[in-house]
Design a protein around this motif. Structure first.
Motif, PDB file in Angstrom:
ATOM      1  N   ASP A 298      -3.703   8.295 -11.450  1.00 52.48           N
ATOM      2  CA  ASP A 298      -2.730   8.361 -12.394  1.00 52.48           C
ATOM      3  C   ASP A 298      -1.531   7.613 -12.105  1.00 52.48           C
ATOM      4  N   LYS A 299      -1.078   7.409 -10.938  1.00 49.27           N
ATOM      5  CA  LYS A 299      -0.144   6.552 -10.579  1.00 49.27           C
ATOM      6  C   LYS A 299      -0.302   4.947 -11.076  1.00 49.27           C
ATOM      7  N   VAL A 300      -1.677   4.630 -10.516  1.00 43.46           N
ATOM      8  CA  VAL A 300      -2.044   3.185 -10.965  1.00 43.46           C
ATOM      9  C   VAL A 300      -2.142   2.778 -12.454  1.00 43.46           C
ATOM     10  N   ARG A 301      -2.668   4.044 -13.187  1.00 48.08           N
ATOM     11  CA  ARG A 301      -2.701   3.916 -14.598  1.00 48.08           C
ATOM     12  C   ARG A 301      -1.560   3.777 -15.393  1.00 48.08           C
ATOM     13  N   ARG A 302      -0.568   4.576 -14.948  1.00 51.41           N
ATOM     14  CA  ARG A 302       0.960   4.411 -15.458  1.00 51.41           C
ATOM     15  C   ARG A 302       1.372   2.946 -15.085  1.00 51.41           C
ATOM     16  N   LEU A 303       1.374   2.782 -13.714  1.00 50.03           N
ATOM     17  CA  LEU A 303       2.009   1.411 -13.605  1.00 50.03           C
ATOM     18  C   LEU A 303       1.553   0.036 -14.538  1.00 50.03           C
TER      19      LEU A 303
ATOM     20  N   VAL B  85       0.798  -1.193  -0.021  1.00 48.69           N
ATOM     21  CA  VAL B  85       0.071   0.027  -0.110  1.00 48.69           C
ATOM     22  C   VAL B  85       0.975   1.202  -0.165  1.00 48.69           C
ATOM     23  N   GLY B  86       0.987   2.030  -1.251  1.00 53.08           N
ATOM     24  CA  GLY B  86       1.711   3.254  -1.216  1.00 53.08           C
ATOM     25  C   GLY B  86       2.664   2.920  -2.095  1.00 53.08           C
ATOM     26  N   LEU B  87       2.808   3.344  -3.425  1.00 51.16           N
ATOM     27  CA  LEU B  87       3.513   2.696  -4.478  1.00 51.16           C
ATOM     28  C   LEU B  87       4.692   3.806  -4.665  1.00 51.16           C
TER      29      LEU B  87
ATOM     30  N   ILE C 268      -3.742   5.433  -3.706  1.00 53.93           N
ATOM     31  CA  ILE C 268      -4.912   6.363  -3.840  1.00 53.93           C
ATOM     32  C   ILE C 268      -4.850   7.238  -5.156  1.00 53.93           C
ATOM     33  N   ALA C 269      -3.961   7.184  -5.825  1.00 50.69           N
ATOM     34  CA  ALA C 269      -3.697   8.189  -6.962  1.00 50.69           C
ATOM     35  C   ALA C 269      -3.864   7.275  -8.119  1.00 50.69           C
TER      36      ALA C 269
END
Length: 436
Positions: free
Chosen positions: A49-54, A21-23, A46-47
């Motif tokens: 955009d971060k999730v999408r990019r990863l 949890v927390g990337l 919780i972001a």
């Protein structure tokens, strides 16, 4: 087979699903390491955009290449904002920020909000590990009761540990795998679960007697650095008044083969840990009637260093019959330390704000940070500019705030009209170089 035995077997057979949890700078390298050895990893953030990019195979951190994220995806890694998927995981590792509030007091909102998002989806047989730096008692006082309120019994049906992160971005000599991992459990059974969680991916796990001992271990490590940096920063001021090069003195003292560890002065403390951690301990110590005068004094010295550097810039411009107001100042390096893109608590940003408030036209050059990123407390609409022979002469002052190796210091020396060096890059006396 008990709940603990089943969990230990799954962890040791690498059949367990690991939730991170927390990337960010801690969670992403840890996720990569678990993927490397064959675990399936679910990354929570919780972001969106971060999730999408990863999930698109793109890295969020400079020193982790896109190819590594693509390999993680092929091994089953998936990032998500859906915290209900915590039920899929056998382990939940929390790598979330622990900043200070405006009163310089611990802000545990990220930890508490994360736990409260996860707890409704927890089930028997899971281990939760907190890695965020915090004061002794956080794991027992904040996480434990929330897990128990779910109807789980810590040490029997759920397991709780504290294992502080020890990432050092940009350090090529150490990796997630090779840095020893301290681990403390809420109960002896919890410690067994924590050791089993980490000893599959870390070369050396160091068990301690309790979560509180592990929490204080992390604070001691970083306060040790903060205090010694405070000492050498104060020595820098003394040496400057005496006309002595502090970097020469440190190098000479470091030839002593025992009893001395060299620390380098700078324009202030940066990174998520060292500027913040001492305040976590001093705040908690007051609960026990202890006033941590030594630690707080070091904090005062380190916090004053940006003002010291700004005073050096002001004096250097005055010597050239210029004021800060209206001067064009180029700040070299805005990451908190050399050769990384990590800007957390960077003193460079504080310097930029102070100079801007004095009326300077401020720009920056940083090969690791092409665009000034969104930050919680600092706002600049800027992009990195070139620091080359064709452009350096346009600036009234060039301030070396973070000494990345990618800068050409010979070119800077030969083409900048005034240099304020806060990192000791120039050892020989030069008429247009002011040491700060």
């Amino acid at each position: 087979m008990t709940v603990l035995d089943d969990l230990l077997t799954r962890l040791r057979d690498r059949d367990a699903v690991i939730g991170v949890v927390g990337l960010g700078y801690v969670g992403l390298p840890l996720s990569r390491r678990y993927c490397e050895v064959g675990y399936r990893v679910v990354g929570f953030d919780i972001a969106p955009d971060k999730v999408r990019r990863l999930n698109d195979g793109k890295s969020l951190i400079e020193h982790i290449p896109d190819a590594d994220i693509a390999t993680m995806r092929q091994s089953g890694f998936e990032a998500t904002t859906d915290f209900s998927r915590a039920a899929e995981c056998d382990a939940l590792i929390l790598c979330v920020p622990t900043p200070l509030n405006k009163y310089r007091e611990p802000d545990l909102s990220f930890v508490v909000n994360t736990v409260e998002s996860l707890v409704p989806h927890m089930r028997p047989g899971q281990v939760m590990a907190l890695e965020s730096t915090t004061y002794p008692g956080t794991t027992d006082e904040e996480l434990g009761p929330r897990i128990a309120a779910r109807g789980l019994t810590i040490g029997e049906t759920a397991f709780l540990v504290y294992s502080p992160e020890r990432e050092d971005p940009g350090n090529a000599h150490f990796s997630t795998r090779s840095i020893p991992k301290v681990c403390g459990g809420a109960t002896p059974a919890c410690l067994k679960a924590g050791v089993a969680l980490y000893d599959q991916v870390i070369d050396q796990v160091v068990p301690v007697s309790s979560t509180r001992a592990a929490e204080l271990t992390k604070l001691l490590e970083n306060i040790h650095r903060a205090v010694n940096i405070g000492l050498v920063n104060e020595m820098k001021i003394v040496a400057d008044r005496m006309g002595i090069d502090i970097h020469e003195v440190i190098a000479a003292a470091a030839t002593k083969p025992f009893g001395f560890v060299p620390y380098q002065p700078g324009p202030g403390l940066g990174g998520h840990c060292i500027p913040i951690d001492p305040f976590y301990l001093t705040w908690k110590a007051r609960e026990y009637g202890v006033h941590t005068r030594f630690i707080e004094l070091a904090g005062e010295v380190n916090s004053a260093m940006p003002d010291y550097v700004v005073a050096k810039v002001t004096a250097a411009l005055n010597d050239r019959q210029k004021s800060v107001r209206g001067s064009r100042i180029l700040v070299l390096g805005i990451a908190y330390k050399k050769n990384v893109d990590d800007m957390r608590e960077s003193p460079s940003v504080v310097l930029m704000e102070k100079l801007r408030d004095l009326g300077a036209e401020v720009a920056y050059s940083d090969p690791h940070v092409p665009v000034f990123p969104p930050m919680r407390e600092h706002h600049f609409d800027l992009e990195s500019v070139a620091a080359d022979a064709a452009t350096l002469g346009r600036w009234d002052c060039v301030l070396i705030a973070t000494d990345h190796d990618k800068f050409d210091y010979d070119v800077i020396r030969d083409h900048a009209s005034l240099i304020v060096d806060a990192r000791g890059r120039y050892r020989d006396p030069l008429p247009h170089v002011v040491k700060a």
